[in-house]
Design a protein around this motif. Structure first.
Motif, mmCIF file in Angstrom:
data_model
loop_
_atom_site.group_PDB
_atom_site.id
_atom_site.type_symbol
_atom_site.label_atom_id
_atom_site.label_comp_id
_atom_site.label_asym_id
_atom_site.label_seq_id
_atom_site.Cartn_x
_atom_site.Cartn_y
_atom_site.Cartn_z
ATOM 1 N N ALA A 124 -47.289 0.941 16.169
ATOM 2 C CA ALA A 124 -47.169 0.260 17.463
ATOM 3 C C ALA A 124 -48.230 0.772 18.437
ATOM 4 O O ALA A 124 -48.859 -0.018 19.168
ATOM 5 C CB ALA A 124 -45.769 0.472 18.039
ATOM 6 N N TYR A 125 -48.447 2.073 18.432
ATOM 7 C CA TYR A 125 -49.471 2.676 19.289
ATOM 8 C C TYR A 125 -50.854 2.142 18.926
ATOM 9 O O TYR A 125 -51.638 1.745 19.804
ATOM 10 C CB TYR A 125 -49.418 4.194 19.128
ATOM 11 C CG TYR A 125 -50.591 4.946 19.707
ATOM 12 C CD1 TYR A 125 -50.779 5.043 21.080
ATOM 13 C CD2 TYR A 125 -51.510 5.583 18.867
ATOM 14 C CE1 TYR A 125 -51.861 5.749 21.606
ATOM 15 C CE2 TYR A 125 -52.576 6.293 19.380
ATOM 16 C CZ TYR A 125 -52.752 6.374 20.752
ATOM 17 O OH TYR A 125 -53.821 7.073 21.268
ATOM 18 N N LYS A 126 -51.169 2.091 17.622
ATOM 19 C CA LYS A 126 -52.476 1.596 17.189
ATOM 20 C C LYS A 126 -52.652 0.128 17.554
ATOM 21 O O LYS A 126 -53.767 -0.310 17.888
ATOM 22 C CB LYS A 126 -52.645 1.790 15.673
ATOM 23 C CG LYS A 126 -52.849 3.236 15.254
ATOM 24 C CD LYS A 126 -53.291 3.353 13.806
ATOM 25 C CE LYS A 126 -52.217 2.874 12.858
ATOM 26 N NZ LYS A 126 -52.622 3.101 11.428
ATOM 27 N N THR A 127 -51.565 -0.645 17.489
ATOM 28 C CA THR A 127 -51.641 -2.060 17.876
ATOM 29 C C THR A 127 -52.076 -2.188 19.328
ATOM 30 O O THR A 127 -52.934 -3.004 19.671
ATOM 31 C CB THR A 127 -50.270 -2.736 17.673
ATOM 32 O OG1 THR A 127 -49.941 -2.718 16.279
ATOM 33 C CG2 THR A 127 -50.291 -4.172 18.173
ATOM 34 N N ILE A 128 -51.482 -1.381 20.189
ATOM 35 C CA ILE A 128 -51.848 -1.402 21.610
ATOM 36 C C ILE A 128 -53.312 -1.039 21.804
ATOM 37 O O ILE A 128 -54.076 -1.755 22.473
ATOM 38 C CB ILE A 128 -50.950 -0.433 22.410
ATOM 39 C CG1 ILE A 128 -49.505 -0.916 22.428
ATOM 40 C CG2 ILE A 128 -51.479 -0.273 23.837
ATOM 41 C CD1 ILE A 128 -48.528 0.089 23.001
ATOM 42 N N LYS A 129 -53.736 0.069 21.205
ATOM 43 C CA LYS A 129 -55.097 0.558 21.408
ATOM 44 C C LYS A 129 -56.134 -0.421 20.845
ATOM 45 O O LYS A 129 -57.160 -0.690 21.484
ATOM 46 C CB LYS A 129 -55.266 1.930 20.762
ATOM 47 C CG LYS A 129 -54.331 2.998 21.314
ATOM 48 C CD LYS A 129 -54.529 3.234 22.808
ATOM 49 C CE LYS A 129 -55.858 3.868 23.137
ATOM 50 N NZ LYS A 129 -55.951 4.240 24.579
ATOM 51 N N ASN A 130 -55.874 -0.959 19.648
ATOM 52 C CA ASN A 130 -56.833 -1.876 19.032
ATOM 53 C C ASN A 130 -56.959 -3.178 19.826
ATOM 54 O O ASN A 130 -58.060 -3.707 20.000
ATOM 55 C CB ASN A 130 -56.429 -2.181 17.592
ATOM 56 C CG ASN A 130 -56.614 -0.989 16.675
ATOM 57 O OD1 ASN A 130 -57.418 -0.102 16.947
ATOM 58 N ND2 ASN A 130 -55.873 -0.959 15.574
ATOM 59 N N MET A 131 -55.819 -3.693 20.314
ATOM 60 C CA MET A 131 -55.870 -4.942 21.073
ATOM 61 C C MET A 131 -56.532 -4.739 22.426
ATOM 62 O O MET A 131 -57.239 -5.634 22.924
ATOM 63 C CB MET A 131 -54.457 -5.510 21.232
ATOM 64 C CG MET A 131 -53.847 -6.006 19.925
ATOM 65 S SD MET A 131 -52.282 -6.889 20.154
ATOM 66 C CE MET A 131 -52.859 -8.413 20.924
ATOM 67 N N GLU A 132 -56.310 -3.581 23.024
ATOM 68 C CA GLU A 132 -56.993 -3.289 24.288
ATOM 69 C C GLU A 132 -58.508 -3.220 24.086
ATOM 70 O O GLU A 132 -59.279 -3.691 24.925
ATOM 71 C CB GLU A 132 -56.472 -1.989 24.885
ATOM 72 C CG GLU A 132 -55.078 -2.099 25.484
ATOM 73 C CD GLU A 132 -54.625 -0.832 26.179
ATOM 74 O OE1 GLU A 132 -53.683 -0.907 26.981
ATOM 75 O OE2 GLU A 132 -55.215 0.240 25.908
ATOM 76 N N LYS A 133 -58.945 -2.627 22.970
ATOM 77 C CA LYS A 133 -60.382 -2.545 22.679
ATOM 78 C C LYS A 133 -60.990 -3.938 22.491
ATOM 79 O O LYS A 133 -62.174 -4.145 22.774
ATOM 80 C CB LYS A 133 -60.613 -1.704 21.425
ATOM 81 C CG LYS A 133 -60.408 -0.214 21.630
ATOM 82 C CD LYS A 133 -60.682 0.562 20.357
ATOM 83 C CE LYS A 133 -60.489 2.057 20.582
ATOM 84 N NZ LYS A 133 -60.726 2.837 19.337
ATOM 85 N N LEU A 134 -60.160 -4.871 22.007
ATOM 86 C CA LEU A 134 -60.620 -6.244 21.827
ATOM 87 C C LEU A 134 -60.573 -7.050 23.126
ATOM 88 O O LEU A 134 -60.921 -8.232 23.150
ATOM 89 C CB LEU A 134 -59.774 -6.944 20.759
ATOM 90 C CG LEU A 134 -59.930 -6.418 19.330
ATOM 91 C CD1 LEU A 134 -58.904 -7.085 18.413
ATOM 92 C CD2 LEU A 134 -61.348 -6.657 18.817
ATOM 93 N N GLY A 135 -60.115 -6.395 24.201
ATOM 94 C CA GLY A 135 -60.079 -7.054 25.505
ATOM 95 C C GLY A 135 -58.867 -7.938 25.723
ATOM 96 O O GLY A 135 -58.863 -8.763 26.637
ATOM 97 N N LYS A 136 -57.819 -7.770 24.919
ATOM 98 C CA LYS A 136 -56.619 -8.585 25.071
ATOM 99 C C LYS A 136 -55.849 -8.155 26.314
ATOM 100 O O LYS A 136 -55.820 -6.981 26.679
ATOM 101 C CB LYS A 136 -55.722 -8.462 23.839
ATOM 102 C CG LYS A 136 -56.401 -8.816 22.526
ATOM 103 C CD LYS A 136 -56.869 -10.257 22.495
ATOM 104 C CE LYS A 136 -57.484 -10.616 21.143
ATOM 105 N NZ LYS A 136 -57.962 -12.014 21.098
#
Length: 228
Positions: free
Chosen positions: A193-205
């Protein structure tokens, strides 16, 4: 509106008796609540005061009134004054509390009131997000990754900056040890769940989109998260 303005309509409410139902019964209840138009209502019978339902139903446009008919019998009346968009989600609530009355009816009532005091009482000093993070780390220490995942999701949905989660996982690595972190925390649903947040934030979501994904992937549908 107040209860006195719609109490005469309660005899026509659809009655749902959830006493003795194990696990999270709210998905079916929520579906019925969403479908009802304004001006109609539901009567929920439970063996304890159904406090976890109140905020959720309010988010759908319902007012409520509850009366106690016996030591282990509560009638909660929900009247829809307006149709609101769904804002709250019961999977983030303590669905497992509904198992307590199976052990003892009084225990069920004590458990749900203890939960309400811990999380909803105005006298709590620490901010809600901080208490969620404390609960998260306590859950990890006790090996309860399901609970830890739910606390992380709730904290982010409530507005917590992901930088705070960076600090939490850094402290977990320090306090639990690199070996434990690598073998137990890293592969867990919590860290996913943490990685989902970080990865999506990096994608600008945006946060709304990320919150939607968190609810979908790490909510009641996920067998590694749900309780009950």
């Amino acid at each position: 509106m107040s209860y006195t303005e719609w109490k005469d309509k309660t005899e026509g409410f659809r009655t749902i008796d959830v006493r003795g139902i194990q696990g999270n019964f709210f998905q079916g209840l929520k579906k019925q609540a969403i479908e009802l138009p304004a001006g109609e209502g539901l009567e929920i019978i439970q063996s304890f005061d159904p406090i976890p339902l109140y905020e959720v139903m309010e988010g759908l446009g319902y007012e409520h009134y509850t009366k106690q008919a016996g030591d282990s019998e509560y009638h909660a009346y929900f009247y829809r004054t307006e149709v609101k968009q769904e804002e709250k989600d019961i999977p983030m609530r303590p669905a497992a509390l509904t198992n307590m009355p199976l052990i003892d009816e009084k225990l069920g009532n004590i458990a749900v009131n203890f939960w309400d005091l811990t999380w909803n009482d105005d006298n709590r000093y620490l901010p809600y997000e901080t208490r969620l993070l404390l609960s998260l780390t306590n859950a990890v220490g006790a090996g309860r990754m399901r609970q830890a995942t739910r606390e992380l999701v709730k904290a982010y949905i409530h507005g917590l900056d992901s930088a705070a989660l960076d600090d939490v996982f850094e402290l977990l690595a320090w306090n639990q040890g690199i070996g434990y972190f690598s073998s137990e925390i890293g592969p867990s649903t919590l860290f996913a769940a943490y990685k989902t947040i970080k990865n999506m934030e990096k994608l600008g979501k945006g946060r709304d989109e990320i919150c939607g994904i968190l609810k979908e992937k790490f909510g009641e549908k996920n067998p590694d998260v749900r309780v009950g």
